[in-house]
Design an enzyme around this catalytic site. Structure first.
Site, PDB file in Angstrom:
ATOM      1  N   LYS A  62       0.725  -1.037   0.039  1.00  0.00           N
ATOM      2  CA  LYS A  62       0.077  -0.023  -0.096  1.00  0.00           C
ATOM      3  C   LYS A  62       0.848   1.323   0.042  1.00  0.00           C
ATOM      4  CE  LYS A  62      -4.315  -1.474   0.394  1.00  0.00           C
ATOM      5  NZ  LYS A  62      -5.384  -0.875  -0.331  1.00  0.00           N
ATOM      6  N   SER A  87      -9.170   0.564   7.376  1.00  0.00           N
ATOM      7  CA  SER A  87      -9.387  -0.227   8.512  1.00  0.00           C
ATOM      8  C   SER A  87      -7.940  -0.975   8.774  1.00  0.00           C
ATOM      9  CB  SER A  87     -10.299  -1.185   8.580  1.00  0.00           C
ATOM     10  OG  SER A  87     -10.161  -2.103   7.594  1.00  0.00           O
TER      11      SER A  87
END
Lengths: 332, 332
Positions: A62, A87
């Site tokens: 990410k 999350s």
């Protein structure tokens, strides 16, 4: 040889934007190593090449997308910082990329998020704002922060800069294993698989791309079968990073260019996770083991299109997992 | 620039034998990756480069030495196979190297050895022979096997081919980080540190080499202080791979060329192990975390000779550890 979009489809990223992303983020990311194991080759009947993005900064792929996204903004645009809701690994990635650029980050985290992922955000200096766990509450809270602060919203996957950033995994993998026949990639919102697919199929259209998905979160498989984005009412899987639905920028790539979607059950995921720890010796979160689970599944082995698929890349997507049970047992 | 032995001392290996080992074993081993982490750099105040031998075949550096040893024997010598005694990674390494060469291996394992290490030997096709846990019983049993089968004994560390094989870790590390100032290496029988020291100090005598040792198995530190090999009556540490004593081939290198020995307590070892899992995302056994524990210790930070030590290599020696508590918690 460029990919020919089906009909008039224009995809969110292309080889040019992904190569630009690579130049932009390369000074800031880890070039992650490839791991391999004869034991796992024997188990799968293929040559497996594990791209260990769990060793990426922030411990997941990410960071590539967040980094590309934040570095693509000019100083005026990022003057008030960035905001996102997540999350999981995108949360830590945005906080880390923002810290690197020296700007504030506001991270909306649902109250039920894993503790280790909240800890990462704090470690990287992100400002944590808790929301309720529904997508509505997350989006509402993030929007409120945006309006109050002027921070730019960084979407976890439905964003061309994010998709281009994730695509750099594909460029690196092909540099490391030019003779690759297929890549197996865990799918959630589709940012990673879109970027990698657009990268590798632009360079070599014959490379197969398979998505790997938990049966308990099989919205991408259902979407592909139905020909339109399907969202699930209920999601039930240990793979906490694979709970998102496809976006309008990632779906066309999955629809047109991803060869197939292999679903695996929870037992297969846990078994693959165990193999990652015990054989590969890497700490992965459950979501990251879903690619190996797919390659070891009967569905993959019996898939006619994989008969001559010899060299298979598998993306180990991330390593943020709560291991406190292990430390508790040692301290006893 | 060759190392000048002190007095008439001739060491068990040298740059030539280590380079020969590298040529011999390179087609068979993994070139292990280097890992790094800004978080751990900040914690230590240095640039740390982790040489991840936990990703080596058999999950420890021991495969290098076993491989070099077994490949150095001619067909007649290995006709009856090889035998060793080991409670740990050398056991699996010899079994794997023997399998690769197509010869039988007899592995004497003390009855109290960790289950995961016994499993490795069996997975690689080694014939397990249990002995009592004393060194006397282990040696007696191995000797009996040698007499009955004619198998060649492969010592875990006090052997020039083993030392030369382990030394290839040093050659690789220097290729990967030529600007290295120091290397920190867990010490047990001394095979790894002897090989690495002879390799790197032959290439660059200004590189510092530090041994890292548990306080509960501090025989090397006591030996260095006393100027002769000291053996302990009692050993008490979680680091099950660091329980051996120095041999007559490894001791001279430790005595003459290892700069210092840093001891760490059990809490420091467990804390470093936790950092390996949670920050580096690698599965290490307790022994493998002892190098990081040493670098993070006050003793290392306050050691005057490390004031200008910036780039530090740390060997993550192995990853064979029983994680069943983790899987039990998931299956609940």
């Amino acid at each position: 040889m460029p990919i020919l979009p089906k009909g008039n489809q224009v995809y969110a990223a292309d080889l040019v934007s992904i190569r630009e992303a690579q130049i932009r983020i390369n000074p800031h990311i880890h070039k992650t190593p490839l791991l391999s194991s004869q034991t796992l080759n024997n188990l799968s009947g293929r040559n497996l090449f594990f791209k260990a993005e769990c060793f990426q900064k922030g411990a997941s792929f990410k960071f590539r997308g967040a980094c590309n996204s934040i570095l693509s903004l000019n100083d005026r645009q990022v003057g008030n910082g960035v905001v996102t809701h997540s999350s999981g690994n995108h949360a830590g990635a945005v906080a880390l990329a923002a810290k690197m650029r020296g700007i504030p980050s506001y991270i909306v985290i649902p109250e039920n998020a894993p503790e280790c992922k909240v800890k990462n955000v704090k470690r990287y200096g992100g400002q944590v704002i808790f929301s309720q766990s529904t997508m509505l509450s997350r989006e509402h809270t993030a929007n409120k922060v945006h309006q109050e602060t002027g921070a730019v919203f960084i979407h976890p996957y439905n964003d061309k800069h994010v998709i281009s950033g994730q695509g750099t995994v594909g460029l690196e993998l092909l540099e490391q294993v030019p003779e690759l026949d297929a890549i197996v990639i865990p799918i959630s919102g589709g940012g990673l698989i879109s970027g990698i697919t657009l990268a590798v199929k632009s360079i070599n259209p014959s490379i197969q791309v398979f998505a790997a998905e938990p049966e308990g979160a099989n919205d991408a498989a259902l979407s592909k079968a139905k020909g339109e984005i399907v969202k699930l009412d209920e999601i039930n899987t240990i793979a906490d990073g694979l709970r998102a639905s496809l976006g309008d920028l990632t779906w066309p790539v999955v629809r047109d260019l991803v060869d197939d979607i292999i679903t695996v059950n929870e037992l297969e995921i846990i078994n693959a996770m165990k193999l990652c720890y015990e054989i590969l010796k890497v700490v992965v979160e459950p979501s990251a083991a879903v690619g190996l689970a797919a390659v070891l599944s009967e569905k993959f082995k019996c898939n006619a299109s994989t008969n001559s698929t010899k060299n298979v890349g598998i993306i180990l997507t991330g390593g943020n997992v709560d291991l406190s049970v292990l430390w508790d047992s040692i301290n006893k």
